[in-house]
Design an enzyme around this catalytic site. Structure first.
Site, PDB file in Angstrom:
ATOM      1  CE  LYS A 181      -1.983   3.468  -3.752  1.00 45.09           C
ATOM      2  NZ  LYS A 181      -0.797   4.349  -3.556  1.00 45.09           N
ATOM      3  N   GLY A 234       2.385  -1.867   4.870  1.00 44.31           N
ATOM      4  CA  GLY A 234       2.512  -0.437   5.138  1.00 44.31           C
ATOM      5  C   GLY A 234       2.393  -0.162   6.621  1.00 44.31           C
ATOM      6  CB  SER A 235       2.053   2.985   8.366  1.00 46.14           C
ATOM      7  OG  SER A 235       0.917   3.575   7.763  1.00 46.14           O
ATOM      8  CB  THR A 238      -2.261   3.034   5.982  1.00 50.02           C
ATOM      9  OG1 THR A 238      -1.542   4.255   6.010  1.00 50.02           O
ATOM     10  CG2 THR A 238      -2.926   2.890   4.635  1.00 50.02           C
ATOM     11  CB  ALA A 239      -3.057  -1.541   8.783  1.00 50.93           C
ATOM     12  CD  GLU A 256       3.150  -9.639   6.083  1.00 48.56           C
ATOM     13  OE1 GLU A 256       3.892  -9.400   7.055  1.00 48.56           O
ATOM     14  OE2 GLU A 256       2.716 -10.768   5.833  1.00 48.56           O
ATOM     15  CB  CYS A 289       8.995  -3.612   8.005  1.00 44.47           C
ATOM     16  SG  CYS A 289       9.362  -5.073   7.016  1.00 44.47           S
ATOM     17  CD  GLU A 384       7.844   1.043  11.477  1.00 45.60           C
ATOM     18  OE1 GLU A 384       6.754   1.538  11.150  1.00 45.60           O
ATOM     19  OE2 GLU A 384       8.275  -0.006  10.983  1.00 45.60           O
TER      20      GLU A 384
HETATM   21  P1  NAD Z   1       1.748   3.830   4.329  1.00 46.26           P
HETATM   22  O1  NAD Z   1       0.805   3.087   5.201  1.00 46.26           O
HETATM   23  O2  NAD Z   1       1.799   5.302   4.452  1.00 46.26           O
HETATM   24  O3  NAD Z   1       1.454   3.551   2.788  1.00 46.26           O
HETATM   25  C1  NAD Z   1       1.458   2.248   2.252  1.00 46.26           C
HETATM   26  C2  NAD Z   1       0.550   2.200   1.054  1.00 46.26           C
HETATM   27  O4  NAD Z   1      -0.787   2.443   1.473  1.00 46.26           O
HETATM   28  C3  NAD Z   1       0.850   3.232  -0.036  1.00 46.26           C
HETATM   29  O5  NAD Z   1       0.687   2.626  -1.292  1.00 46.26           O
HETATM   30  C4  NAD Z   1      -0.231   4.259   0.182  1.00 46.26           C
HETATM   31  O6  NAD Z   1      -0.558   4.990  -0.965  1.00 46.26           O
HETATM   32  C5  NAD Z   1      -1.390   3.391   0.599  1.00 46.26           C
HETATM   33  N1  NAD Z   1      -2.457   4.087   1.312  1.00 46.26           N
HETATM   34  C6  NAD Z   1      -2.388   5.207   2.068  1.00 46.26           C
HETATM   35  N2  NAD Z   1      -3.606   5.527   2.552  1.00 46.26           N
HETATM   36  C7  NAD Z   1      -4.458   4.595   2.084  1.00 46.26           C
HETATM   37  C8  NAD Z   1      -5.857   4.357   2.254  1.00 46.26           C
HETATM   38  N3  NAD Z   1      -6.607   5.176   2.985  1.00 46.26           N
HETATM   39  N4  NAD Z   1      -6.392   3.293   1.646  1.00 46.26           N
HETATM   40  C9  NAD Z   1      -5.647   2.450   0.910  1.00 46.26           C
HETATM   41  N5  NAD Z   1      -4.319   2.615   0.724  1.00 46.26           N
HETATM   42  C10 NAD Z   1      -3.738   3.667   1.303  1.00 46.26           C
HETATM   43  O7  NAD Z   1       3.163   3.170   4.582  1.00 46.26           O
HETATM   44  P2  NAD Z   1       4.550   3.608   3.976  1.00 46.26           P
HETATM   45  O8  NAD Z   1       4.985   4.845   4.691  1.00 46.26           O
HETATM   46  O9  NAD Z   1       4.467   3.603   2.496  1.00 46.26           O
HETATM   47  O10 NAD Z   1       5.472   2.385   4.405  1.00 46.26           O
HETATM   48  C11 NAD Z   1       6.166   2.337   5.599  1.00 46.26           C
HETATM   49  C12 NAD Z   1       5.491   1.391   6.549  1.00 46.26           C
HETATM   50  O11 NAD Z   1       5.391   0.100   5.958  1.00 46.26           O
HETATM   51  C13 NAD Z   1       6.292   1.186   7.821  1.00 46.26           C
HETATM   52  O12 NAD Z   1       5.432   1.175   8.929  1.00 46.26           O
HETATM   53  C14 NAD Z   1       6.918  -0.184   7.626  1.00 46.26           C
HETATM   54  O13 NAD Z   1       7.267  -0.854   8.802  1.00 46.26           O
HETATM   55  C15 NAD Z   1       5.857  -0.884   6.869  1.00 46.26           C
HETATM   56  N6  NAD Z   1       6.417  -2.032   6.151  1.00 46.26           N
HETATM   57  C16 NAD Z   1       6.099  -3.289   6.570  1.00 46.26           C
HETATM   58  C17 NAD Z   1       6.638  -4.398   5.941  1.00 46.26           C
HETATM   59  C18 NAD Z   1       6.287  -5.799   6.384  1.00 46.26           C
HETATM   60  O14 NAD Z   1       6.441  -6.708   5.598  1.00 46.26           O
HETATM   61  N7  NAD Z   1       5.826  -6.013   7.601  1.00 46.26           N
HETATM   62  C19 NAD Z   1       7.505  -4.224   4.867  1.00 46.26           C
HETATM   63  C20 NAD Z   1       7.818  -2.943   4.468  1.00 46.26           C
HETATM   64  C21 NAD Z   1       7.252  -1.852   5.116  1.00 46.26           C
END
Ligand code: NAD
Length: 487
Positions: A181, A234-235, A238-239, A256, A289, A384
């Site tokens: 996804k 991701g963030s 969301t995690a 991550e 990130c 962040e």
């Molecule tokens: P986000 O958490 O908003 O979204 C990430 C993904 O999660 C998207 O595909 C989104 O559609 C999905 N998502 C959103 N709500 C969801 C839910 N309820 N259930 C399942 N999936 C859902 O993050 P973003 O804004 O896309 O990315 C930026 C973040 O990612 C920053 O915090 C950044 O630091 C982090 N990031 C981390 C790494 C790493 O390897 N540590 C790498 C790149 C980005």
């Protein structure tokens, strides 16, 4: 060309999901917009719980045969996918740049070749994955990696295909089937990956791609009882939602997440090198990130460091990411730009000073910013930003530097600039971080564990750590006794 196909710079992209080896459209679409000029690229299938369930069912149906496919055959197909990526580097690069605004030259030279490498690396690692047998009172212990099952992989927009294939490649290599996804702001290259994988001979249902808003389709994927692994980049907010949703089935998670990593500059450092490392933190318009967004500089060199940094940052060119002369492109979305500016304006209102930047520019661009006079417990130091916004604080002693470095809820990475190896060793031992770079930045090897501590994540990716996550590890203990004598 079907009504579901859009073209980006002459590259045809299917806007539908890829489920069980077929293109599947949703009743509704969502708009995909380019951050370069705000233009709408096209409408993408807006997935719902129905498509999520269909994709999990397809992955479940394809799992037994893929899990039983020999390691050599899985590796062969992964190399064929890498070949397909290499053949399409130019196409993937222009599509990704149009979709997420990162530099075209970086995609061409660095990112897309690494996408191919992700598949080659895990294909090769699979073939040498083994644990030496060992004995316990005459009994043999044999460790094996059994494929776990359908795996949901959810990825962000800042490096879409790169981060997706970090997960897709080891999951497929391990013998799992996948539901990918991608982020709704960057859906395009995942669709092209589905084409490439099919052309490479990956059987139907082994890789599925579902598009849509995470808030609408996410829960149906992460709470599904047939899903055996969830890997998310991701963030933090969301995690947490995903962890709650996965709890119902105790589905194992790899997370991550974000960071607020420090760059520690000691007075004994090569200051030109330290400044080079500092300016690199504007890479991808600060949407990285791992970025070392907090400069911690020893008092005695802070003024000189700042002077050289300002001079060097002033030489950066901001503009269209397709232009070879551009160093900093746009930020991903108007909402992200608003978020970035909100952080900066609140920091300034609280007494911070913008040494450079501190404001929006035309279009979706934010001026590279450095803020000083920031308090350790302030929002701008603790949260962040995910934009081209850096802070600078000073320290008097090594102990203070370590204390400031560790004083956030994150622990993804840290970068040190020092001329003293003993100091590097001492400081590194005290830092809470998944990766520490000394006098360098962003040197990455897939053999190395990658991930973060505290709120920066759970688990590690890379090498055997990825396989350990995507597999059910089994230890088989065999007695020397009890065998029929067929002599
Ligand atoms: P986000 O958490 O908003 O979204 C990430 C993904 O999660 C998207 O595909 C989104 O559609 C999905 N998502 C959103 N709500 C969801 C839910 N309820 N259930 C399942 N999936 C859902 O993050 P973003 O804004 O896309 O990315 C930026 C973040 O990612 C920053 O915090 C950044 O630091 C982090 N990031 C981390 C790494 C790493 O390897 N540590 C790498 C790149 C980005």
């Amino acid at each position: 060309m079907s009504e579901h196909t859009i073209t980006v710079a002459g590259v045809a992209i299917d806007t539908r999901h890829w489920i069980g080896g077929e293109r599947v459209a949703s009743a509704q679409t969502f708009p995909d917009v380019s951050p370069i000029d705000g233009s709408t690229i096209g409408g993408i299938s807006r997935g719902t719980a129905m498509e999520a369930a269909a994709a999990v069912a397809a992955a479940k149906a394809a799992f037994p045969a893929w899990a039983a496919t020999s390691r050599a055959e899985r590796a062969r197909i992964l190399h064929a996918i890498a070949d397909g990526v290499e053949k399409r580097i130019e196409e993937l690069s222009i599509v990704e740049t149009t979709d997420n605004g990162a530099l075209l030259r970086s995609h061409r030279r660095g990112v897309m070749p690494r996408v191919a490498h992700n598949f080659r690396f895990f294909a090769d690692w699979l073939l040498k994955l083994e644990h030496e047998d060992f004995e316990t009172r005459g009994h043999t212990n044999h460790v094996s990696w059994d494929p776990a099952g359908p795996s949901v992989l959810i990825t962000p927009w800042n490096a879409p295909l790169m981060l997706a294939t970090w997960k897709v490649a080891p999951a497929l290599a391990a013998g799992n089937t996948v539901i990918l996804k991608p982020a709704e702001w960057t859906p395009l290259t995942a669709s092209l990956l589905a084409d490439i994988a099919a052309e490479a001979g990956l059987p139907a249902g082994v890789l599925n791609v579902v598009q849509g808003y995470g808030s609408e389709i996410g829960d149906a994927l992460t709470s599904h009882p047939d899903v055996r692994r969830i890997s998310f980049t991701g963030s933090v907010p969301t995690a947490k939602r995903i962890a709650e949703s996965a709890a119902a089935n105790l589905t194992p998670l790899s997370l991550e997440l974000g960071g607020k990593s420090p760059l520690l500059v000691f007075a004994d450092a090569d200051l030109d090198l330290a400044v080079d490392l500092a300016v690199e933190q504007y890479d991808n318009a600060g949407q990285v990130c791992l970025a070392a967004t907090r400069f911690l500089v020893e008092e005695s060199v802070a003024e000189e460091f700042t002077r050289r940094f300002v001079e060097k940052a002033g030489q950066l060119t901001q503009g269209d990411p397709r232009d070879a002369a551009t160093d900093i492109g746009p930020n991903i979305h108007p909402l992200q730009l608003e978020k970035i500016d909100g952080f900066v304006q609140r920091a300034v209102a609280a007494g911070s000073r913008a040494v450079i930047g501190g404001h929006r520019k035309d279009g979706q661009y934010y001026a590279p910013t450095l803020l000083t006079d920031v308090a350790q417990d302030s929002e701008i130091v603790q949260e962040e930003v995910f934009g081209p916004v850096l802070t600078l604080q000073t320290f008097a002693t090594e102990d203070e530097a370590v204390r400031l470095a560790n004083d956030t809820r994150f622990g993804l990475a840290a970068t040190l600039a020092t001329g003293a190896p003993e100091r590097a060793e001492r400081v590194t031992a005290q830092l809470v971080a998944g990766t520490v770079w000394t006098n360098c930045f962003f040197v990455r090897d897939l053999q190395a564990p990658f991930g973060g501590s505290r709120h920066s994540g759970v688990g590690r990716e890379g090498g055997t750590w990825s396989f350990d996550f995507y597999c059910d590890l089994k230890n088989t203990v065999t007695s020397p006794n009890g065998w029929n004598n067929h002599g």
